[in-house]
Design an enzyme around this catalytic site. Structure first.
Site, PDB file in Angstrom:
ATOM      1  N   PRO A   2       0.814  -1.205   0.000  1.00 34.12           N
ATOM      2  CA  PRO A   2       0.000   0.000   0.000  1.00 34.12           C
ATOM      3  C   PRO A   2       0.849   1.256   0.000  1.00 34.12           C
ATOM      4  O   PRO A   2       1.856   1.350   0.707  1.00 34.12           O
ATOM      5  CB  PRO A   2      -0.784  -0.102   1.308  1.00 34.12           C
ATOM      6  CG  PRO A   2      -0.199  -1.227   2.072  1.00 34.12           C
ATOM      7  CD  PRO A   2       0.974  -1.733   1.350  1.00 34.12           C
ATOM      8  N   GLU A   3       0.425   2.184  -0.804  1.00 34.59           N
ATOM      9  CA  GLU A   3       1.025   3.510  -0.826  1.00 34.59           C
ATOM     10  C   GLU A   3      -0.031   4.486  -0.291  1.00 34.59           C
ATOM     11  O   GLU A   3      -1.066   4.047   0.186  1.00 34.59           O
ATOM     12  CB  GLU A   3       1.471   3.860  -2.254  1.00 34.59           C
ATOM     13  CG  GLU A   3       2.366   2.781  -2.848  1.00 34.59           C
ATOM     14  CD  GLU A   3       2.801   3.068  -4.287  1.00 34.59           C
ATOM     15  OE1 GLU A   3       2.881   4.236  -4.672  1.00 34.59           O
ATOM     16  OE2 GLU A   3       3.052   2.096  -5.019  1.00 34.59           O
ATOM     17  N   LYS A  55       2.713   6.799   4.526  1.00 34.86           N
ATOM     18  CA  LYS A  55       2.107   5.472   4.522  1.00 34.86           C
ATOM     19  C   LYS A  55       1.823   4.971   5.937  1.00 34.86           C
ATOM     20  O   LYS A  55       1.483   3.808   6.121  1.00 34.86           O
ATOM     21  CB  LYS A  55       3.027   4.490   3.790  1.00 34.86           C
ATOM     22  CG  LYS A  55       3.345   4.917   2.357  1.00 34.86           C
ATOM     23  CD  LYS A  55       4.447   4.078   1.734  1.00 34.86           C
ATOM     24  CE  LYS A  55       4.949   4.708   0.436  1.00 34.86           C
ATOM     25  NZ  LYS A  55       6.149   4.025  -0.088  1.00 34.86           N
ATOM     26  N   ARG A 254      14.435  -0.720  -7.906  1.00 34.89           N
ATOM     27  CA  ARG A 254      13.082  -1.230  -8.067  1.00 34.89           C
ATOM     28  C   ARG A 254      12.751  -1.458  -9.527  1.00 34.89           C
ATOM     29  O   ARG A 254      13.332  -0.819 -10.411  1.00 34.89           O
ATOM     30  CB  ARG A 254      12.049  -0.240  -7.481  1.00 34.89           C
ATOM     31  CG  ARG A 254      12.396   0.276  -6.101  1.00 34.89           C
ATOM     32  CD  ARG A 254      12.304  -0.817  -5.059  1.00 34.89           C
ATOM     33  NE  ARG A 254      10.940  -1.300  -4.919  1.00 34.89           N
ATOM     34  CZ  ARG A 254       9.997  -0.726  -4.169  1.00 34.89           C
ATOM     35  NH1 ARG A 254      10.278   0.341  -3.476  1.00 34.89           N
ATOM     36  NH2 ARG A 254       8.796  -1.247  -4.093  1.00 34.89           N
TER      37      ARG A 254
END
Length: 266
Positions: A2-3, A55, A254
């Site tokens: 989740p962001e 977050k 990433r």
DNA sequence: CCAGCCCCCTGTCGGC
DNA sequence: TGCCGACAGGGGGCTG
């Protein structure tokens, strides 16, 4: 997982279903999840207010603050009946007054819940939330001026500005036409990038977040924003703007998705 | 200061 | 089918 948009979706639901209620009892099923900084316990405390920074989910209890980070696979779920056996991945159980139950479910065990005296001071090292009204165009421009990092690494770092993760960084940089490795200092139009970031995040919140595999809201439902990605997960497919093939490569540690035509190297 | 690793974990998927 | 490596919405720590 989740962001900011996914966390914000959960926070809004918690304001509905948890705020003002009392936690009768908390049970830890996986000891690493719950990091009790000051040694007191939460049983009997009421949830006075609920907040968010980047977050991080913030629960302001009667006597302490609870900080929740879902990391990659964490979920907060209202599960109703207490009689049912815990799910395999349940790490923490909150029995609430009135008989309902809130569960912290986390397959990968990266999620953390901290009990601290003051959430705000505990999170002082985290950058300003991306949706904070104080994140003005001039403030954002100054942040970019002060960093020598590449823009993707900077936005992922949560220093200076917090809440964006791998999905929304890739989406925002695409819409702003910026290559992920562009130096922060070299960005021509910080104002436009800031506007694009706000747009990407608010649209994702409107769509209840993005579900790739693990994300669920507190009722167990998936988000809808994954249906509207421009680049994330679209490697090998044509760019929605120009038709060039979307590329996936490793950048800033990433998987990074971008359009080589719309986001030329600086 | 910054980039690039590794690690924390489990699940899933693609290749052989 | 089975095994094995690569990879996954995050972040902290270490090295060069």
């Amino acid at each position: 997982m989740p962001e900011l948009p996914e966390v914000e979706t959960v926070v809004r639901e918690l304001r509905d279903g948890l705020q003002g209620r009392r936690i009768e009892r908390m049970e830890a099923l996986w000891s690493k999840t719950f990091q009790n900084i000051n040694g007191r316990d939460v049983d009997g405390q009421r949830v006075r207010a609920i907040g968010r920074k980047g977050k991080y989910i913030l629960l302001y209890l009667d006597d302490q603050d609870m900080i929740i980070h879902l990391r990659m696979s964490g979920q907060l779920l209202f599960t109703g009946a207490r009689s049912q056996a815990p799910h395999k991945h349940d790490r923490l159980i909150f029995d609430l007054e009135g008989g309902e139950r809130l569960v912290f479910r986390d397959a990968r065990k990266f999620g953390r819940i901290y009990l601290v005296n003051e959430a705000d001071s505990h999170l002082a090292h985290v950058g300003m939330d991306a949706l904070d009204p104080r994140m003005t165009p001039s403030h954002f421009r100054n942040l970019l001026r002060q960093s020598r990092q590449g823009i993707k690494a900077f936005l992922l770092s949560q220093k200076g500005i917090s809440g964006l993760g791998n999905i929304y960084v890739d989406e925002a940089l695409f819409l702003a036409g910026i290559h992920p490795l562009t130096r922060c200092v070299s960005i021509k139009n910080p104002h436009e990038l800031r506007t694009v970031i706000l747009g990407v995040l608010t649209k994702a919140i409107d769509n209840m977040g993005s579900t790739i595999s693990d994300y669920r809201n507190t009722r167990g439902n998936e988000g809808m924003n994954q249906h509207y990605f421009y680049v994330y997960g679209r490697q090998g497919l044509p760019c929605k703007k120009c038709g060039a093939i979307i590329v996936k490569a490793r950048m800033a540690g990433r998987g990074t998705h971008f359009c080589p035509e719309c986001q030329p190297e600086a």
